[in-house]
Design a protein around this motif. Sequence first.
Motif, PDB file in Angstrom:
ATOM      1  N   VAL A 360       0.949  -1.305  -0.098  1.00  8.67           N
ATOM      2  CA  VAL A 360       0.016  -0.076   0.131  1.00  8.67           C
ATOM      3  C   VAL A 360       1.068   1.106  -0.110  1.00  8.67           C
ATOM      4  O   VAL A 360       1.738   1.524   0.944  1.00  8.67           O
ATOM      5  CB  VAL A 360      -1.048   0.132   1.060  1.00  8.67           C
ATOM      6  N   ASP A 361       0.882   1.998  -1.151  1.00  8.25           N
ATOM      7  CA  ASP A 361       1.677   3.266  -1.023  1.00  8.25           C
ATOM      8  C   ASP A 361       1.187   4.265  -2.365  1.00  8.25           C
ATOM      9  O   ASP A 361       0.367   3.899  -3.369  1.00  8.25           O
ATOM     10  CB  ASP A 361       3.049   2.828  -1.833  1.00  8.25           C
ATOM     11  N   LYS A 362       0.872   5.666  -1.759  1.00  9.37           N
ATOM     12  CA  LYS A 362       0.287   6.583  -2.725  1.00  9.37           C
ATOM     13  C   LYS A 362       0.911   6.655  -4.051  1.00  9.37           C
ATOM     14  O   LYS A 362       0.463   6.965  -5.007  1.00  9.37           O
ATOM     15  CB  LYS A 362       0.068   7.906  -1.923  1.00  9.37           C
ATOM     16  N   ARG A 363       2.142   6.321  -4.140  1.00 14.08           N
ATOM     17  CA  ARG A 363       3.147   6.334  -5.355  1.00 14.08           C
ATOM     18  C   ARG A 363       2.776   5.241  -6.224  1.00 14.08           C
ATOM     19  O   ARG A 363       2.955   5.366  -7.393  1.00 14.08           O
ATOM     20  CB  ARG A 363       4.742   6.315  -4.926  1.00 14.08           C
ATOM     21  N   ASN A 364       2.095   4.205  -5.571  1.00 12.34           N
ATOM     22  CA  ASN A 364       1.601   3.317  -6.706  1.00 12.34           C
ATOM     23  C   ASN A 364       0.656   3.798  -7.818  1.00 12.34           C
ATOM     24  O   ASN A 364       0.636   3.308  -8.909  1.00 12.34           O
ATOM     25  CB  ASN A 364       0.561   2.106  -5.913  1.00 12.34           C
ATOM     26  N   ARG A 365      -0.133   4.829  -7.433  1.00 11.92           N
ATOM     27  CA  ARG A 365      -1.021   5.369  -8.449  1.00 11.92           C
ATOM     28  C   ARG A 365      -0.518   6.663  -9.042  1.00 11.92           C
ATOM     29  O   ARG A 365      -0.231   7.662  -8.684  1.00 11.92           O
ATOM     30  CB  ARG A 365      -2.315   5.888  -7.679  1.00 11.92           C
ATOM     31  N   VAL A 366       0.202   6.318 -10.168  1.00  8.48           N
ATOM     32  CA  VAL A 366       1.027   7.011 -10.939  1.00  8.48           C
ATOM     33  C   VAL A 366       0.372   8.280 -11.728  1.00  8.48           C
ATOM     34  O   VAL A 366       0.514   9.434 -11.385  1.00  8.48           O
ATOM     35  CB  VAL A 366       1.783   6.243 -12.042  1.00  8.48           C
ATOM     36  N   THR A 367      -0.793   7.740 -12.152  1.00  9.77           N
ATOM     37  CA  THR A 367      -1.672   8.825 -12.776  1.00  9.77           C
ATOM     38  C   THR A 367      -3.117   8.446 -12.523  1.00  9.77           C
ATOM     39  O   THR A 367      -3.233   7.394 -11.958  1.00  9.77           O
ATOM     40  CB  THR A 367      -1.487   8.788 -14.249  1.00  9.77           C
ATOM     41  N   GLN A 368      -3.958   9.031 -13.302  1.00 13.89           N
ATOM     42  CA  GLN A 368      -5.460   8.789 -12.967  1.00 13.89           C
ATOM     43  C   GLN A 368      -5.845   7.336 -13.634  1.00 13.89           C
ATOM     44  O   GLN A 368      -6.455   6.577 -12.871  1.00 13.89           O
ATOM     45  CB  GLN A 368      -6.347   9.754 -13.748  1.00 13.89           C
ATOM     46  N   ALA A 369      -5.055   6.833 -14.576  1.00 15.29           N
ATOM     47  CA  ALA A 369      -5.434   5.628 -15.317  1.00 15.29           C
ATOM     48  C   ALA A 369      -4.486   4.599 -15.071  1.00 15.29           C
ATOM     49  O   ALA A 369      -4.520   3.263 -15.173  1.00 15.29           O
ATOM     50  CB  ALA A 369      -5.505   5.739 -16.701  1.00 15.29           C
ATOM     51  N   LYS A 370      -3.216   5.064 -14.553  1.00 15.26           N
ATOM     52  CA  LYS A 370      -1.946   4.149 -14.448  1.00 15.26           C
ATOM     53  C   LYS A 370      -1.745   3.712 -13.275  1.00 15.26           C
ATOM     54  O   LYS A 370      -1.748   4.393 -12.147  1.00 15.26           O
ATOM     55  CB  LYS A 370      -0.805   4.456 -15.237  1.00 15.26           C
ATOM     56  N   PHE A 371      -1.602   2.554 -12.762  1.00 18.89           N
ATOM     57  CA  PHE A 371      -1.246   1.631 -11.359  1.00 18.89           C
ATOM     58  C   PHE A 371       0.053   1.018 -11.740  1.00 18.89           C
ATOM     59  O   PHE A 371       0.252   0.278 -12.605  1.00 18.89           O
ATOM     60  CB  PHE A 371      -2.276   0.901 -11.049  1.00 18.89           C
ATOM     61  N   ALA A 372       1.095   1.472 -10.829  1.00 17.20           N
ATOM     62  CA  ALA A 372       2.597   0.907 -10.966  1.00 17.20           C
ATOM     63  C   ALA A 372       3.078   0.847  -9.590  1.00 17.20           C
ATOM     64  O   ALA A 372       3.345   1.771  -8.905  1.00 17.20           O
ATOM     65  CB  ALA A 372       3.564   1.652 -11.797  1.00 17.20           C
ATOM     66  N   CYS A 373       3.237  -0.668  -9.069  1.00 18.00           N
ATOM     67  CA  CYS A 373       3.562  -0.880  -7.675  1.00 18.00           C
ATOM     68  C   CYS A 373       4.817  -0.566  -7.511  1.00 18.00           C
ATOM     69  O   CYS A 373       5.699  -0.927  -8.334  1.00 18.00           O
ATOM     70  CB  CYS A 373       3.378  -2.341  -7.456  1.00 18.00           C
ATOM     71  N   ALA A 374       5.120   0.124  -6.610  1.00 11.31           N
ATOM     72  CA  ALA A 374       6.457   0.704  -6.076  1.00 11.31           C
ATOM     73  C   ALA A 374       7.445  -0.526  -5.442  1.00 11.31           C
ATOM     74  O   ALA A 374       8.805  -0.141  -5.467  1.00 11.31           O
ATOM     75  CB  ALA A 374       6.572   1.948  -5.170  1.00 11.31           C
ATOM     76  N   SER A 375       6.709  -1.415  -5.127  1.00 13.35           N
ATOM     77  CA  SER A 375       7.541  -2.606  -4.595  1.00 13.35           C
ATOM     78  C   SER A 375       7.876  -3.594  -5.494  1.00 13.35           C
ATOM     79  O   SER A 375       9.072  -3.914  -5.695  1.00 13.35           O
ATOM     80  CB  SER A 375       6.655  -3.193  -3.175  1.00 13.35           C
ATOM     81  N   CYS A 376       6.884  -4.231  -6.193  1.00 20.25           N
ATOM     82  CA  CYS A 376       7.228  -5.342  -6.984  1.00 20.25           C
ATOM     83  C   CYS A 376       7.039  -5.058  -8.648  1.00 20.25           C
ATOM     84  O   CYS A 376       7.539  -5.875  -9.479  1.00 20.25           O
ATOM     85  CB  CYS A 376       6.071  -6.619  -6.694  1.00 20.25           C
ATOM     86  N   GLY A 377       6.585  -3.658  -8.918  1.00 19.94           N
ATOM     87  CA  GLY A 377       6.525  -3.413 -10.253  1.00 19.94           C
ATOM     88  C   GLY A 377       5.465  -3.911 -10.926  1.00 19.94           C
ATOM     89  O   GLY A 377       5.383  -3.628 -12.292  1.00 19.94           O
ATOM     90  N   PHE A 378       4.435  -4.341 -10.366  1.00 23.46           N
ATOM     91  CA  PHE A 378       3.147  -4.977 -11.129  1.00 23.46           C
ATOM     92  C   PHE A 378       2.354  -3.561 -11.549  1.00 23.46           C
ATOM     93  O   PHE A 378       2.221  -2.776 -11.001  1.00 23.46           O
ATOM     94  CB  PHE A 378       2.175  -5.559 -10.136  1.00 23.46           C
ATOM     95  N   THR A 379       2.117  -3.922 -12.951  1.00 20.33           N
ATOM     96  CA  THR A 379       1.334  -2.536 -13.476  1.00 20.33           C
ATOM     97  C   THR A 379       0.074  -2.839 -13.976  1.00 20.33           C
ATOM     98  O   THR A 379      -0.264  -3.942 -14.592  1.00 20.33           O
ATOM     99  CB  THR A 379       2.214  -1.998 -14.784  1.00 20.33           C
ATOM    100  N   ALA A 380      -0.956  -1.987 -13.963  1.00 17.87           N
ATOM    101  CA  ALA A 380      -2.369  -2.360 -14.341  1.00 17.87           C
ATOM    102  C   ALA A 380      -3.005  -0.943 -14.474  1.00 17.87           C
ATOM    103  O   ALA A 380      -2.524  -0.091 -14.332  1.00 17.87           O
ATOM    104  CB  ALA A 380      -3.066  -3.472 -13.644  1.00 17.87           C
ATOM    105  N   ASN A 381      -4.246  -1.207 -15.037  1.00 20.27           N
ATOM    106  CA  ASN A 381      -5.100  -0.078 -14.861  1.00 20.27           C
ATOM    107  C   ASN A 381      -5.665   0.180 -13.659  1.00 20.27           C
ATOM    108  O   ASN A 381      -5.929  -0.620 -12.881  1.00 20.27           O
ATOM    109  CB  ASN A 381      -6.392  -0.333 -15.828  1.00 20.27           C
ATOM    110  N   ALA A 382      -5.663   1.475 -13.141  1.00 22.14           N
ATOM    111  CA  ALA A 382      -5.886   1.774 -11.865  1.00 22.14           C
ATOM    112  C   ALA A 382      -7.267   1.455 -11.293  1.00 22.14           C
ATOM    113  O   ALA A 382      -7.649   0.979 -10.281  1.00 22.14           O
ATOM    114  CB  ALA A 382      -5.505   3.186 -11.492  1.00 22.14           C
TER     115      ALA A 382
END
Length: 450
Positions: A360-382
């Motif tokens: 859980v980290d605010k930095r995971n929500r890169v943009t309104q539409a993009k999610f990128a985990c700061a820990s494991c690097g998993f990316t998906a639609n937010a």
Amino acid sequence: MLRAYKFLLRPTVRQTQALTEMLRDHCSLYNGALQERRDAWRHTSKTRITYGDQSAQLREIRAFDPERQGRWSFSSQQATLRRLDKAFQAFFRRIRSGEKPGYPRFRGVGHFDTVVFPRDGDGCRWDSTPHDTHSRVRLQGVGHVRVHQHRPVKGRVKTVSVKREGNRWYVVLTCDNVPAEPLPSTGSTVGIDMGTVHFFTDSDGEHTPNPRFLDAMAEELAEAQRHLATFPRRTRRRTKKHKAAARKVAKLHARIRRQRLDHHHKQALALVREHDVIAHEKLNTAGMTKAPAPKPDPERDGAYLPNGAAAKAGLHRSILDAGWGQFLRILANKAESAGRLVIPVDARNTSITCTACGHVDKRNRVTQAKFACASCGFTANADHIGALNVLNRAGLALCDAAQPATQEARTFTRGWSHERQDRCRVAGETVALDNLRADVRSKTFAGQGD
């Protein structure tokens, strides 16, 4: 189950005039009762008048004014006085809780639009002419009014309300003992994440577009409002052009409201037909759209610091245009009628929690539409991530009551805190934990390729 049915009335010219007079006289009764309470409290004795005191005066009022107050149903007038009493109860409740009091206000004739008949057969009668091909409702002082009944009424009619919306008249029936109509099981569970860019995104990754009815009609509405603003806001008598301008603005707002309601009904019905369990975020839309408090400038008297109100105005308008609260209420009602289960879950951190590693980290929500985990690097639609987390939390609420039924489920819940295990007892119905968790895992790893 309790259900409400709303039908369009088709009154004649004389019946329309009588309905308008009924609203006018009930409005006069409401304002008179409010004035009596105000005067009694302002008196040195500080007398407090209750609903019972004012209801006991109705016989004298009706005898004194038989052509107006004596013309209408006694029970509907009691309902109007009870409506005022509820307004005062809410006023005192807000004072005790420290909220903004909001003292009950006098109602103008154009802002008093509903009369309630508490019991079918007392001053009103639904389907008063059963031998006729057209449905009708009889209202005391008005007569038998034709009803455009577009669907059958089920259950027993308890209350009948007459409502005015612009130039249209409606009858609203509240019925109890309405039988449920369960749909066949689909074995599907889904989580939805409400939004403004998309109306909602489900845990399968599908986006439902947001129609933005207010934005689509914004230009026409703004033009009508500018024309209305050319007339004086407060006047004792409106001209015909002034009334026409006000009717046009009201007509546009009513059209937007009906379009939004129709969209909500269709989307809720589609979800109920396709899924057995539907999970959504528990949203406080009133708090989300509340204007931020002003920030006084300590260095300058009478000046204020920026509080972000202008920046949030667009977001507030988009949330209200989407109508999340109305949609979720419609969804709950349709699910209850169809034998489905709707689970509201805690909305905190659903859009910033990684479904792959749980970080859980605010930095995971890169943009309104993009999610990128700061820990494991998993990316998906937010929005997809938010819907998956909603479904995951609904799984906790659907755990088998005290002890999981399967050995795999017992292993999965080993080490949980008591608080987390208690959340498994929220739902009255039980869904097998192993099937639900497998569904969540499959949707999570299927989203890694997005």
